[in-house]
Write a protein that holds these residues in place. Structure first.
Motif, short mmCIF file in Angstrom:
data_model
loop_
_atom_site.label_atom_id
_atom_site.label_comp_id
_atom_site.label_asym_id
_atom_site.label_seq_id
_atom_site.Cartn_x
_atom_site.Cartn_y
_atom_site.Cartn_z
N LYS A 126 0.85 -1.18 0.00
CA LYS A 126 0.00 0.00 0.00
C LYS A 126 0.89 1.23 0.00
O LYS A 126 1.98 1.21 0.53
CB LYS A 126 -0.88 0.03 1.25
CG LYS A 126 -1.86 -1.11 1.33
CD LYS A 126 -2.65 -1.00 2.62
CE LYS A 126 -3.57 -2.18 2.79
NZ LYS A 126 -4.26 -2.14 4.07
N ALA A 127 0.35 2.30 -0.56
CA ALA A 127 1.08 3.56 -0.52
C ALA A 127 1.19 4.00 0.93
O ALA A 127 0.25 3.82 1.71
CB ALA A 127 0.35 4.62 -1.34
N PRO A 128 2.34 4.55 1.33
CA PRO A 128 2.47 4.97 2.72
C PRO A 128 1.51 6.11 3.04
O PRO A 128 1.24 6.96 2.21
CB PRO A 128 3.93 5.43 2.81
CG PRO A 128 4.35 5.70 1.42
CD PRO A 128 3.53 4.83 0.54
N LYS A 129 1.00 6.07 4.23
CA LYS A 129 0.08 7.11 4.68
C LYS A 129 0.90 8.26 5.26
O LYS A 129 1.83 8.05 6.01
CB LYS A 129 -0.86 6.56 5.75
CG LYS A 129 -1.68 5.40 5.29
CD LYS A 129 -3.02 5.84 4.86
CE LYS A 129 -3.83 4.61 4.46
NZ LYS A 129 -4.99 4.94 3.75
N LEU A 159 -4.94 13.23 9.00
CA LEU A 159 -5.91 14.29 9.31
C LEU A 159 -7.27 13.97 8.70
O LEU A 159 -8.31 14.13 9.35
CB LEU A 159 -5.43 15.64 8.77
CG LEU A 159 -4.27 16.30 9.51
CD1 LEU A 159 -3.91 17.61 8.84
CD2 LEU A 159 -4.63 16.55 10.96
N LYS A 160 -7.27 13.52 7.44
CA LYS A 160 -8.54 13.17 6.78
C LYS A 160 -9.25 12.05 7.52
O LYS A 160 -10.46 12.10 7.72
CB LYS A 160 -8.28 12.72 5.33
CG LYS A 160 -7.97 13.84 4.38
CD LYS A 160 -7.78 13.26 2.99
CE LYS A 160 -7.17 14.26 2.05
NZ LYS A 160 -6.88 13.66 0.73
N GLN A 161 -8.48 11.03 7.93
CA GLN A 161 -9.10 9.92 8.65
C GLN A 161 -9.63 10.37 10.00
O GLN A 161 -10.71 9.96 10.41
CB GLN A 161 -8.10 8.77 8.82
CG GLN A 161 -8.72 7.51 9.40
CD GLN A 161 -9.85 6.97 8.55
OE1 GLN A 161 -9.70 6.83 7.34
NE2 GLN A 161 -10.98 6.68 9.15
N GLY A 162 -8.91 11.23 10.69
CA GLY A 162 -9.38 11.77 11.96
C GLY A 162 -10.67 12.56 11.79
O GLY A 162 -11.59 12.46 12.61
N TYR A 163 -10.75 13.33 10.72
CA TYR A 163 -11.95 14.11 10.43
C TYR A 163 -13.13 13.17 10.19
O TYR A 163 -14.23 13.37 10.72
CB TYR A 163 -11.71 15.01 9.21
CG TYR A 163 -12.84 15.96 8.90
CD1 TYR A 163 -12.89 17.21 9.49
CD2 TYR A 163 -13.85 15.61 8.02
CE1 TYR A 163 -13.92 18.09 9.22
CE2 TYR A 163 -14.88 16.47 7.73
CZ TYR A 163 -14.92 17.71 8.32
OH TYR A 163 -15.95 18.57 8.05
N LYS A 164 -12.91 12.11 9.40
CA LYS A 164 -13.98 11.14 9.12
C LYS A 164 -14.43 10.45 10.40
O LYS A 164 -15.63 10.24 10.62
CB LYS A 164 -13.51 10.10 8.12
CG LYS A 164 -13.41 10.60 6.71
CD LYS A 164 -12.93 9.49 5.79
CE LYS A 164 -12.70 10.00 4.38
NZ LYS A 164 -12.19 8.94 3.49
N ASN A 165 -13.48 10.09 11.26
CA ASN A 165 -13.83 9.44 12.52
C ASN A 165 -14.66 10.36 13.41
O ASN A 165 -15.65 9.95 14.00
CB ASN A 165 -12.58 8.97 13.26
CG ASN A 165 -11.87 7.84 12.57
OD1 ASN A 165 -12.39 7.23 11.64
ND2 ASN A 165 -10.65 7.56 12.99
N ALA A 166 -14.24 11.62 13.49
CA ALA A 166 -14.98 12.60 14.31
C ALA A 166 -16.37 12.82 13.72
O ALA A 166 -17.36 12.89 14.46
CB ALA A 166 -14.21 13.91 14.38
N GLN A 167 -16.46 12.92 12.40
CA GLN A 167 -17.74 13.13 11.73
C GLN A 167 -18.69 11.96 12.03
O GLN A 167 -19.85 12.16 12.36
CB GLN A 167 -17.49 13.27 10.24
CG GLN A 167 -18.70 13.70 9.44
CD GLN A 167 -18.35 13.88 7.98
OE1 GLN A 167 -17.56 13.11 7.43
NE2 GLN A 167 -18.94 14.87 7.35
N ARG A 168 -18.18 10.75 11.93
CA ARG A 168 -19.00 9.57 12.20
C ARG A 168 -19.50 9.58 13.65
O ARG A 168 -20.68 9.31 13.91
CB ARG A 168 -18.18 8.31 11.92
CG ARG A 168 -18.98 7.03 12.08
CD ARG A 168 -18.13 5.78 11.90
NE ARG A 168 -17.08 5.74 12.91
CZ ARG A 168 -15.78 5.62 12.64
NH1 ARG A 168 -15.36 5.53 11.42
NH2 ARG A 168 -14.91 5.58 13.64
#
Length: 191
Positions: free
Chosen positions: A131-134, A140-149
């Motif tokens: 996988k491409a390295p994160k 930040l995008k994943q944190g935003y999605k988690n908070a949104q959920r």
């Protein structure tokens, strides 16, 4: 860390390499790292203009093979599952030699830890489907999605409204930002 400390660490790492692989040169060539554990054989092949220096860098780096070297250590009588070091001196055509030795070790049954089939030039292809390295922004995008959920989940049980009868622009803007944050959810009641 200043350059003197960095140089001292590299010197110390070079001594460790020479203890595990006497005669390791400060010349160009191909180096091979191999280890066996529980019946499995692992390998890594690299190229360097200074083999000793490059191996010393691996002991201090943070790439996948560097981390494996830190975890398993170098081979010794006390550490039989550590990485063994071997090398071949070459003055030219390092790309082709690296590709040859990666294939050779793979054909011998080693699970290669190389990310590519070797070489520095054009046409360099991947060896594994990694996988491409994160990066930082992916986090930040994943944190935003988690908070949104989580906020959407909480809002299903709440009514949201502005406190005063005559809302000001700041209050309206805050409510609009919240609505944008939880966009697309129809089962949230906003009063």
């Amino acid at each position: 860390m200043n350059y003197k400390q960095i140089y001292a660490i590299k010197q110390q790492n070079q001594k460790r390499i020479l203890m595990a692989c006497p005669g390791c040169p400060e010349r160009s060539g191909i180096y091979m790292l191999t280890r066996e554990e529980n019946g499995f054989k692992y390998g890594y092949v690299g190229q360097a203009k200074n083999i000793l220096g490059r191996l010393a860098d691996h002991l201090n780096g943070y790439q996948h093979i560097d981390l494996s070297l830190k975890k398993h250590g170098l081979y010794s009588a006390e550490n039989p599952t550590g990485w063994k070091i071997d090398f071949m001196r070459f003055d030219s055509d390092l790309d082709a030699q690296e590709q040859y030795y990666i294939k050779l070790y793979a054909d011998k049954g080693y699970q290669m830890r190389n990310k590519t089939v070797g070489g520095q030039g054009q046409g360099k292809t991947g060896l594994d489907n990694s996988k491409a390295p994160k990066g930082y922004y992916d986090g930040l995008k994943q944190g935003y999605k988690n908070a949104q959920r989580d906020v959407i989940k909480w809002m299903k049980h709440l009514n949201v409204r502005i406190k005063s009868n005559k809302p000001n622009k700041i209050q309206e803007k805050a409510l609009n930002k919240l609505l944008e944050f939880i966009e697309g959810e129809n089962d949230i009641s906003i009063s």
